[in-house]
Design an enzyme around this catalytic site. Structure first.
Site, PDB file in Angstrom:
ATOM      1  N   CYS A  24       0.972  -1.053  -0.060  1.00 38.07           N
ATOM      2  CA  CYS A  24       0.037  -0.045  -0.013  1.00 38.07           C
ATOM      3  C   CYS A  24       1.095   1.231  -0.052  1.00 38.07           C
ATOM      4  O   CYS A  24       1.988   1.318   0.482  1.00 38.07           O
ATOM      5  CB  CYS A  24      -0.902  -0.025   1.033  1.00 38.07           C
ATOM      6  SG  CYS A  24      -1.727   1.464   1.600  1.00 38.07           S
ATOM      7  N   CYS A  77       1.442   4.467   3.630  1.00 33.91           N
ATOM      8  CA  CYS A  77       2.371   4.665   5.015  1.00 33.91           C
ATOM      9  C   CYS A  77       3.727   3.948   4.332  1.00 33.91           C
ATOM     10  O   CYS A  77       4.019   3.359   3.491  1.00 33.91           O
ATOM     11  CB  CYS A  77       2.053   3.653   5.907  1.00 33.91           C
ATOM     12  SG  CYS A  77       0.538   4.004   6.861  1.00 33.91           S
ATOM     13  N   CYS A 119      -6.385  -1.964   7.360  1.00 33.01           N
ATOM     14  CA  CYS A 119      -5.657  -0.715   7.587  1.00 33.01           C
ATOM     15  C   CYS A 119      -5.216  -0.243   9.011  1.00 33.01           C
ATOM     16  O   CYS A 119      -6.522  -0.106   9.630  1.00 33.01           O
ATOM     17  CB  CYS A 119      -6.149   0.543   6.803  1.00 33.01           C
ATOM     18  SG  CYS A 119      -5.361   1.951   6.862  1.00 33.01           S
ATOM     19  N   GLN A 168      -9.622  17.965   7.937  1.00 31.18           N
ATOM     20  CA  GLN A 168      -8.601  17.365   8.443  1.00 31.18           C
ATOM     21  C   GLN A 168      -8.692  15.894   8.671  1.00 31.18           C
ATOM     22  O   GLN A 168      -9.752  15.453   9.225  1.00 31.18           O
ATOM     23  CB  GLN A 168      -7.654  17.874   9.986  1.00 31.18           C
ATOM     24  CG  GLN A 168      -7.069  19.324   9.292  1.00 31.18           C
ATOM     25  CD  GLN A 168      -5.666  19.133   8.711  1.00 31.18           C
ATOM     26  OE1 GLN A 168      -5.139  17.875   8.115  1.00 31.18           O
ATOM     27  NE2 GLN A 168      -5.480  20.269   8.313  1.00 31.18           N
ATOM     28  N   TYR A 224      -7.058  30.931   3.605  1.00 32.31           N
ATOM     29  CA  TYR A 224      -7.126  29.620   3.159  1.00 32.31           C
ATOM     30  C   TYR A 224      -7.964  29.216   4.394  1.00 32.31           C
ATOM     31  O   TYR A 224      -7.797  28.102   4.621  1.00 32.31           O
ATOM     32  CB  TYR A 224      -5.795  29.028   3.194  1.00 32.31           C
ATOM     33  CG  TYR A 224      -4.762  29.751   2.297  1.00 32.31           C
ATOM     34  CD1 TYR A 224      -4.724  29.071   1.016  1.00 32.31           C
ATOM     35  CD2 TYR A 224      -3.877  30.396   2.694  1.00 32.31           C
ATOM     36  CE1 TYR A 224      -3.519  29.730  -0.059  1.00 32.31           C
ATOM     37  CE2 TYR A 224      -2.878  31.227   1.843  1.00 32.31           C
ATOM     38  CZ  TYR A 224      -2.924  30.644   0.466  1.00 32.31           C
ATOM     39  OH  TYR A 224      -1.913  31.312  -0.219  1.00 32.31           O
ATOM     40  N   GLU A 236     -11.711  32.290   1.637  1.00 30.52           N
ATOM     41  CA  GLU A 236     -11.651  31.010   1.118  1.00 30.52           C
ATOM     42  C   GLU A 236     -12.039  30.990  -0.136  1.00 30.52           C
ATOM     43  O   GLU A 236     -13.295  31.466  -0.726  1.00 30.52           O
ATOM     44  CB  GLU A 236     -12.568  30.056   1.843  1.00 30.52           C
ATOM     45  CG  GLU A 236     -12.596  28.653   1.318  1.00 30.52           C
ATOM     46  CD  GLU A 236     -11.465  27.803   1.074  1.00 30.52           C
ATOM     47  OE1 GLU A 236     -11.232  27.116   0.074  1.00 30.52           O
ATOM     48  OE2 GLU A 236     -10.449  27.953   1.778  1.00 30.52           O
ATOM     49  N   ASP A 291      -2.991  29.064   6.287  1.00 28.20           N
ATOM     50  CA  ASP A 291      -3.081  27.462   6.230  1.00 28.20           C
ATOM     51  C   ASP A 291      -3.116  26.987   4.795  1.00 28.20           C
ATOM     52  O   ASP A 291      -4.139  26.275   4.467  1.00 28.20           O
ATOM     53  CB  ASP A 291      -4.189  27.066   7.148  1.00 28.20           C
ATOM     54  CG  ASP A 291      -4.096  25.557   7.299  1.00 28.20           C
ATOM     55  OD1 ASP A 291      -2.971  24.853   6.921  1.00 28.20           O
ATOM     56  OD2 ASP A 291      -5.277  24.881   7.809  1.00 28.20           O
ATOM     57  N   CYS A 323       1.332  21.829   5.985  1.00 22.93           N
ATOM     58  CA  CYS A 323       1.617  20.379   6.058  1.00 22.93           C
ATOM     59  C   CYS A 323       2.406  20.217   4.799  1.00 22.93           C
ATOM     60  O   CYS A 323       2.705  18.936   4.668  1.00 22.93           O
ATOM     61  CB  CYS A 323       0.199  19.890   5.236  1.00 22.93           C
ATOM     62  SG  CYS A 323      -0.253  20.463   3.877  1.00 22.93           S
TER      63      CYS A 323
END
Length: 542
Positions: free
Chosen positions: A93, A96, A166, A312, A339, A362, A410, A484
């Protein structure tokens, strides 16, 4: 003779240790080769990962403990095992990329040195929940009705990896996926074929809400309910394959809905997409069954999220970030949230820091309805002017910065737009122009006439506060950057700091995506004149 006895005892203990470690290693290696049913049975016998409120070390019971070789080797091995992914889908997968030390991604060492080079020596990192953290997942659906595959693409391919076990998913996402597979097989639902463009079901989005005031707080996470959004290969709900869609939805609700013996599903939505591109969602959404409004309690407030709105995936880590962010905003501040999405950050500050004004900007119009519903749930005691603007903040950044004490950004993974960076670097010059012409701001002097700009300045949602505040012209003294994208954040930080307008005061990171190299950064920048004033104040106190 005594020496011979000692040697024999030592040899016996050495053989016992080697045999037991070899057995344990074979057991681990065999796990990934077992069929899914056997893997599930084996995983079920393991101790469950700890809850979020407990330490991240996994307490594993061993009825036959090994002799203690040495405190350093045994403790390091236990720590490595307790924070391991332990997922049968790892490597096949693409979700990860790291199997060990989920509580400390490799990038943390680099981040510590980076922030230290900028004068931030007290950088912090919160590891949070290491397993079952993902409360929102977009999954591809391929295969056949007899053998449906629901999961992620293999790296750099469009080959689906089925991920029924998972370890990142909230357990009820895996349960909902299993129920969906049963419905597909029972009803013979045709699954999407990318090459031919045929089939009905293309993707599914699973989102978990833990909002349930009838349960004690510690029990709410594990009892979360799943919102299922089916991406259907048709133009709308009246297309020729709509009967199959209705049948599948009825199957899911009958077996997992509010009146079923196993209440698993919060609601069911359909999204209609016929494009041959890689875009997952189309523009048309329809609510089909269950509760229409999807609520979550984050950052101290109730937030409404539509399936088309961004949110999120790791809600617990996001809540920790919001709590940390709130400490860096002074009471009564005027805040602009760029954002902003559905306005979660701005609204949480309006409630927790009693802000006199909050402006959320936004570009995604789909977030407006969620924002409006969330505002309706704010405490009536809040005395804040709150607005939401549907526009791209990069088109006219100075307009949004003017009049705010705190600016929050953000951005997506690629970082800040160059025009916004330029505005943040150069607005000190604009501030000097304003001080020389106090009766008119530089924005007003431009005498803007472009209709799309004027429309963007008008709030799509506006709530007027009870108190009339002083609207004297000013510019932000605090910039809070949430990122991020680590590489883009470093580049943006260097650009901001090179202007000598800002310095970095604090930095925190959060483990939003355990098992990957990604971290979520919260960095607090202050104006240089603020730094000089604070230094002068501290010198005075001495």
């Amino acid at each position: 003779m005594k020496l011979i006895g000692y040697l024999a005892t030592f040899s016996w203990f050495g053989g016992l240790i080697l045999a037991r470690w070899r057995s344990r290693w074979v057991d681990i290696m065999t796990l990934s080769l077992l069929p899914h049913a056997h893997v599930a049975a084996r995983l079920a016998t393991r101790n469950h990962p700890p809850a979020a409120s407990t330490p991240t070390l996994l307490r594993r019971r061993n009825p036959n403990p090994l002799p203690r070789l040495s405190s350093s080797s045994s403790s390091s091995d236990a720590a490595a095992t307790s924070t391991a992914l332990q997922c049968p889908h790892f490597q096949s997968c693409s979700g990860c990329t790291h199997e060990w030390n989920l509580d400390r991604p490799p990038v943390i060492e680099e981040a510590t040195e980076f922030f230290k080079s900028l004068g931030v020596s007290d950088f912090t990192f919160e590891s949070g929940r290491l397993w079952e953290w993902r409360c929102r997942a977009k999954l591809a659906v391929r295969g056949t009705p007899e053998n449906p595959l629901i999961g992620l693409y293999q790296e750099a391919t469009h080959d689906i990896v089925d991920i029924p076990l998972c370890r990142a998913h909230h357990p009820n996402i895996n349960a909902a996926v299993d129920l969906l597979k049963q419905g597909i097989s029972k009803l013979k639902v045709e699954l999407y074929d990318e090459e031919l463009g045929t089939g009905d079901l293309r993707y599914v989005q699973m989102a978990v809400t833990t909002y349930n005031t009838s349960l004690p707080v510690p029990e709410r996470y594990q009892n979360g309910k799943v919102q299922i959004s089916l991406v259907w290969n048709s133009r709308n709900e009246h297309s020729e394959n709509h009967e199959k869609l209705n049948a599948l939805c009825n199957f899911l609700w009958r077996n997992g809905g509010a009146r079923s013996s196993n209440h698993l599903i919060h609601s069911i939505w359909a999204n209609f997409q016929t494009s041959n591109s890689n875009v997952i969602f189309g523009n048309r959404w329809r609510h089909l069954l269950g509760q229409r409004e999807f609520w979550e309690h984050i950052g101290g407030i109730d937030i409404c999220l539509d399936p088309s709105s961004f949110s999120q995936a790791n809600t617990q880590a996001f809540n920790s970030l919001l709590r940390k962010l709130q400490k860096h905003v002074s009471y009564g501040s005027s805040v602009v949230d760029l954002y902003a999405g559905s306005g979660i950050i701005g609204l949480s500050l309006a409630a927790s820091r009693k802000c006199r004004s909050v402006k959320c900007v936004e570009i995604n119009k789909e977030s407006e309805l969620s924002f409006e519903k969330s505002v309706s749930r704010l405490p009536k005691t809040i005395d804040s002017t709150i607005s939401w603007h549907n526009t791209d903040a990069s088109l006219e950044p100075l307009h949004w910065l003017e009049g705010s004490d705190v600016v929050i950004v953000d951005p997506p993974r690629k970082g800040l737009h160059p025009s916004l960076i330029d505005a943040l670097r150069n607005f000190a010059l604009s501030e000097r122009k304003i001080s020389q012409a106090p009766d008119s701001s530089i924005i007003k002097m431009k005498d803007e006439k472009r209709p799309w700009i004027l429309r963007a300045r008008e709030a799509s949602v506006h709530v007027e506060g009870k108190t009339t505040w002083d609207n004297s012209q000013k510019w932000p003294s605090t910039l809070i950057y949430i990122s991020c994208g680590w590489e883009s954040f470093k580049e943006d930080s260097r650009n901001l700091l090179s202007s000598k307008v800002w310095y970095m005061e604090k930095a925190h990171a959060f483990n939003f995506f355990p098992g990957t190299q990604s971290i979520e950064v919260l960095a607090v920048f202050k104006r240089e004149n603020y730094k000089a004033a604070r230094r002068k104040f501290l010198d005075y106190k001495r």
